[in-house]
Scaffold this motif. Structure first.
Motif, PDB file in Angstrom:
ATOM      1  N   GLY A 266      26.294  38.719  46.994  1.00 36.56           N
ATOM      2  CA  GLY A 266      27.066  37.367  47.263  1.00 36.56           C
ATOM      3  C   GLY A 266      28.383  37.699  48.244  1.00 36.56           C
ATOM      4  O   GLY A 266      28.627  38.757  48.508  1.00 36.56           O
ATOM      5  N   PRO A 267      28.834  36.575  48.721  1.00 35.81           N
ATOM      6  CA  PRO A 267      29.879  36.726  49.839  1.00 35.81           C
ATOM      7  C   PRO A 267      31.065  37.544  49.085  1.00 35.81           C
ATOM      8  O   PRO A 267      31.394  37.702  48.095  1.00 35.81           O
ATOM      9  CB  PRO A 267      30.104  35.392  50.233  1.00 35.81           C
ATOM     10  CG  PRO A 267      29.553  34.436  49.386  1.00 35.81           C
ATOM     11  CD  PRO A 267      28.570  35.216  48.426  1.00 35.81           C
ATOM     12  N   ASN A 268      32.069  38.122  50.179  1.00 34.46           N
ATOM     13  CA  ASN A 268      33.196  38.784  49.543  1.00 34.46           C
ATOM     14  C   ASN A 268      34.069  37.728  48.989  1.00 34.46           C
ATOM     15  O   ASN A 268      34.167  36.449  49.160  1.00 34.46           O
ATOM     16  CB  ASN A 268      33.972  39.098  51.001  1.00 34.46           C
ATOM     17  CG  ASN A 268      33.715  40.192  51.773  1.00 34.46           C
ATOM     18  OD1 ASN A 268      33.290  41.434  50.603  1.00 34.46           O
ATOM     19  ND2 ASN A 268      33.789  40.484  52.734  1.00 34.46           N
ATOM     20  N   GLY A 269      34.603  38.189  47.860  1.00 31.89           N
ATOM     21  CA  GLY A 269      35.402  37.282  46.875  1.00 31.89           C
ATOM     22  C   GLY A 269      34.665  36.594  45.942  1.00 31.89           C
ATOM     23  O   GLY A 269      35.382  35.778  45.091  1.00 31.89           O
ATOM     24  N   ALA A 270      33.235  36.926  45.743  1.00 35.09           N
ATOM     25  CA  ALA A 270      32.388  36.182  44.799  1.00 35.09           C
ATOM     26  C   ALA A 270      32.640  36.497  43.592  1.00 35.09           C
ATOM     27  O   ALA A 270      32.401  35.617  42.610  1.00 35.09           O
ATOM     28  CB  ALA A 270      31.008  36.184  45.471  1.00 35.09           C
ATOM     29  N   GLY A 271      33.285  37.760  43.257  1.00 36.03           N
ATOM     30  CA  GLY A 271      33.478  38.000  41.696  1.00 36.03           C
ATOM     31  C   GLY A 271      32.815  39.187  41.497  1.00 36.03           C
ATOM     32  O   GLY A 271      32.772  39.464  40.182  1.00 36.03           O
ATOM     33  N   LYS A 272      31.966  39.790  42.288  1.00 38.36           N
ATOM     34  CA  LYS A 272      31.121  40.867  41.915  1.00 38.36           C
ATOM     35  C   LYS A 272      31.892  41.972  41.572  1.00 38.36           C
ATOM     36  O   LYS A 272      31.387  42.643  40.447  1.00 38.36           O
ATOM     37  CB  LYS A 272      30.261  41.332  43.144  1.00 38.36           C
ATOM     38  CG  LYS A 272      29.365  40.232  43.835  1.00 38.36           C
ATOM     39  CD  LYS A 272      28.792  40.691  45.224  1.00 38.36           C
ATOM     40  CE  LYS A 272      29.661  41.345  46.325  1.00 38.36           C
ATOM     41  NZ  LYS A 272      30.699  40.316  46.937  1.00 38.36           N
ATOM     42  N   SER A 273      32.892  42.448  42.120  1.00 39.22           N
ATOM     43  CA  SER A 273      33.702  43.700  41.687  1.00 39.22           C
ATOM     44  C   SER A 273      34.591  43.306  40.127  1.00 39.22           C
ATOM     45  O   SER A 273      34.415  44.391  39.335  1.00 39.22           O
ATOM     46  CB  SER A 273      34.694  44.093  42.639  1.00 39.22           C
ATOM     47  OG  SER A 273      33.960  44.917  43.728  1.00 39.22           O
ATOM     48  N   THR A 274      34.662  42.141  40.305  1.00 40.45           N
ATOM     49  CA  THR A 274      35.359  41.595  38.820  1.00 40.45           C
ATOM     50  C   THR A 274      34.435  41.784  37.784  1.00 40.45           C
ATOM     51  O   THR A 274      34.876  41.989  36.617  1.00 40.45           O
ATOM     52  CB  THR A 274      36.094  40.239  39.003  1.00 40.45           C
ATOM     53  OG1 THR A 274      37.027  40.220  40.110  1.00 40.45           O
ATOM     54  CG2 THR A 274      36.340  39.628  37.852  1.00 40.45           C
TER      55      THR A 274
ATOM     56  N   LYS B 257      40.244  31.659  39.791  1.00 38.33           N
ATOM     57  CA  LYS B 257      39.076  31.911  38.867  1.00 38.33           C
ATOM     58  C   LYS B 257      38.087  32.837  39.132  1.00 38.33           C
ATOM     59  O   LYS B 257      37.406  32.235  40.222  1.00 38.33           O
ATOM     60  CB  LYS B 257      38.306  30.386  38.328  1.00 38.33           C
ATOM     61  CG  LYS B 257      38.683  29.734  37.079  1.00 38.33           C
ATOM     62  CD  LYS B 257      37.823  29.023  36.466  1.00 38.33           C
ATOM     63  CE  LYS B 257      38.081  28.861  35.004  1.00 38.33           C
ATOM     64  NZ  LYS B 257      37.245  27.722  34.540  1.00 38.33           N
ATOM     65  N   ALA B 258      38.156  34.140  39.020  1.00 36.51           N
ATOM     66  CA  ALA B 258      37.279  35.192  39.591  1.00 36.51           C
ATOM     67  C   ALA B 258      35.855  35.014  39.250  1.00 36.51           C
ATOM     68  O   ALA B 258      34.930  34.971  39.876  1.00 36.51           O
ATOM     69  CB  ALA B 258      38.002  36.437  39.531  1.00 36.51           C
ATOM     70  N   LEU B 259      35.743  34.812  37.988  1.00 36.43           N
ATOM     71  CA  LEU B 259      34.212  34.274  37.286  1.00 36.43           C
ATOM     72  C   LEU B 259      34.504  33.228  36.444  1.00 36.43           C
ATOM     73  O   LEU B 259      35.289  33.154  35.611  1.00 36.43           O
ATOM     74  CB  LEU B 259      33.713  35.619  36.582  1.00 36.43           C
ATOM     75  CG  LEU B 259      33.617  36.924  37.347  1.00 36.43           C
ATOM     76  CD1 LEU B 259      33.163  38.065  36.514  1.00 36.43           C
ATOM     77  CD2 LEU B 259      32.310  36.491  38.216  1.00 36.43           C
TER      78      LEU B 259
HETATM   79  P1  ADP Z   1      33.920  40.662  45.499  1.00 36.67           P
HETATM   80  O1  ADP Z   1      33.626  41.976  44.852  1.00 36.67           O
HETATM   81  O2  ADP Z   1      32.597  39.821  45.238  1.00 36.67           O
HETATM   82  O3  ADP Z   1      34.128  40.821  46.813  1.00 36.67           O
HETATM   83  P2  ADP Z   1      36.131  40.334  43.836  1.00 36.67           P
HETATM   84  O4  ADP Z   1      35.567  40.400  42.230  1.00 36.67           O
HETATM   85  O5  ADP Z   1      36.799  41.678  44.257  1.00 36.67           O
HETATM   86  O6  ADP Z   1      35.053  40.009  44.676  1.00 36.67           O
HETATM   87  O7  ADP Z   1      37.045  39.377  43.788  1.00 36.67           O
HETATM   88  C1  ADP Z   1      36.862  38.003  43.305  1.00 36.67           C
HETATM   89  C2  ADP Z   1      38.209  36.961  43.539  1.00 36.67           C
HETATM   90  O8  ADP Z   1      39.114  37.396  42.583  1.00 36.67           O
HETATM   91  C3  ADP Z   1      38.777  37.114  44.818  1.00 36.67           C
HETATM   92  O9  ADP Z   1      39.364  35.702  45.015  1.00 36.67           O
HETATM   93  C4  ADP Z   1      39.666  37.966  44.621  1.00 36.67           C
HETATM   94  O10 ADP Z   1      41.014  37.713  45.448  1.00 36.67           O
HETATM   95  C5  ADP Z   1      40.290  38.002  43.017  1.00 36.67           C
HETATM   96  N1  ADP Z   1      41.030  39.171  42.678  1.00 36.67           N
HETATM   97  C6  ADP Z   1      40.141  40.145  42.389  1.00 36.67           C
HETATM   98  N2  ADP Z   1      40.950  41.101  41.651  1.00 36.67           N
HETATM   99  C7  ADP Z   1      42.191  40.538  41.417  1.00 36.67           C
HETATM  100  C8  ADP Z   1      43.511  41.008  41.197  1.00 36.67           C
HETATM  101  N3  ADP Z   1      43.784  42.176  40.433  1.00 36.67           N
HETATM  102  N4  ADP Z   1      44.432  40.180  40.979  1.00 36.67           N
HETATM  103  C9  ADP Z   1      44.518  38.920  41.525  1.00 36.67           C
HETATM  104  N5  ADP Z   1      43.271  38.124  42.102  1.00 36.67           N
HETATM  105  C10 ADP Z   1      42.228  39.158  42.122  1.00 36.67           C
END
Ligand code: ADP
Ligand code: MG
Length: 235
Positions: A40-48, A21-23
């Protein structure tokens, strides 16, 4: 300064990648004319979050409305036409183009030559004839930001644009970014790790943690929130 109008209204955004669950149920309002820092920390869902709002992740639940226009189902280029632009965490600027050709490509004819050179000057970018192949990675990020502001979008989402900038370039970028909403008429959401930069340019801050909003609001209230302080102290 913000106008008080909600420009982007996101409600109950949930994004899953298989079991991840990314978000989870993210709701957020971006006020017109402001700069909101998404931290927020790495993997928090910011890019998502930026991917979903930009139209790059069609599979999600929840809604996003830009200036009264629902974005659901619109592909990225239609969202761009509606006034929504984004940059990418990874460098995607093609080295084969000149700076000017890249800006014309990104704006798709929606910015005249004067607007293009104005955006380049505003961010202190190399002139339009410079080949991108000779431009260092930090400067390429600035060129990407300038390209996406040249068409004066309503909303620009920036995914770690300051990565790769030197300390001095960081300070110059912060100064320029702070003036960008007024100069370009654009509201900005910026993902940024450097809290000094966030503190110096963002009036609003939202903290994501494990895909959920930990805190959201004006700068001082968020940075003084005990939940945020303890998350950033690694407790
Ligand atoms: P942030 O930008 O905050 O570092 P991301 O949004 O990149 O975080 O990632 C949020 C979570 O979703 C992480 O656990 C990441 O591994 C996962 N994730 C992101 N993109 C994908 C994808 N295309 N497929 C599978 N998991 C993904
Ligand atoms: Mg990211």
């Amino acid at each position: 300064a913000g106008t008080g109008r909600p420009l982007l209204v996101v409600e109950h955004l949930t994004v899953e990648f298989g079991a991840v669950k990314a978000l989870t149920d993210v709701s957020l309002v971006v006020e017109e004319g402001t700069i909101l820092g998404l931290i927020g920390p790495n993997g928090a869902g910011k890019s998502t979050f930026v991917d979903a709002i930009g139209g790059f992740l069609p599979q999600h639940t929840g809604t996003a409305v830009l200036d009264g226009e629902p974005l659901a189902g619109l592909p990225p280029h239609r969202r761009a036409r509606a006034g929504l632009r984004r940059t990418f965490q990874q460098d995607r600027v093609p080295p084969s183009m000149s700076v000017g050709a890249y800006l014309r490509f990104v704006t798709g004819g929606r910015a005249d030559p004067a607007a293009i050179s104005d955006a380049l000057t505003f961010f202190g970018c190399p002139d339009a004839y410079t080949p991108l192949s000779v431009v260092d990675v930090g400067t390429r990020r600035l060129v990407e930001v300038a390209a996406n502001l040249a068409s004066r979008p309503k909303l620009l989402l920036l995914d770690e644009p300051a990565a790769g900038l030197s300390h001095d370039e960081h300070l110059a970028f912060a100064d320029r970014l702070r003036r960008a909403p007024e100069h370009f008429g654009t509201t900005i959401l910026i993902i940024e790790h450097d809290l000094d930069l966030v503190r110096s340019v963002c009036s609003q801050i939202t903290v994501l943690n494990f895909g959920e909003i930990l805190a959201s609001g004006d700068r001082a209230s968020v940075l003084n929130d005990p939940k945020v302080v303890s998350a950033y102290m690694g407790e």
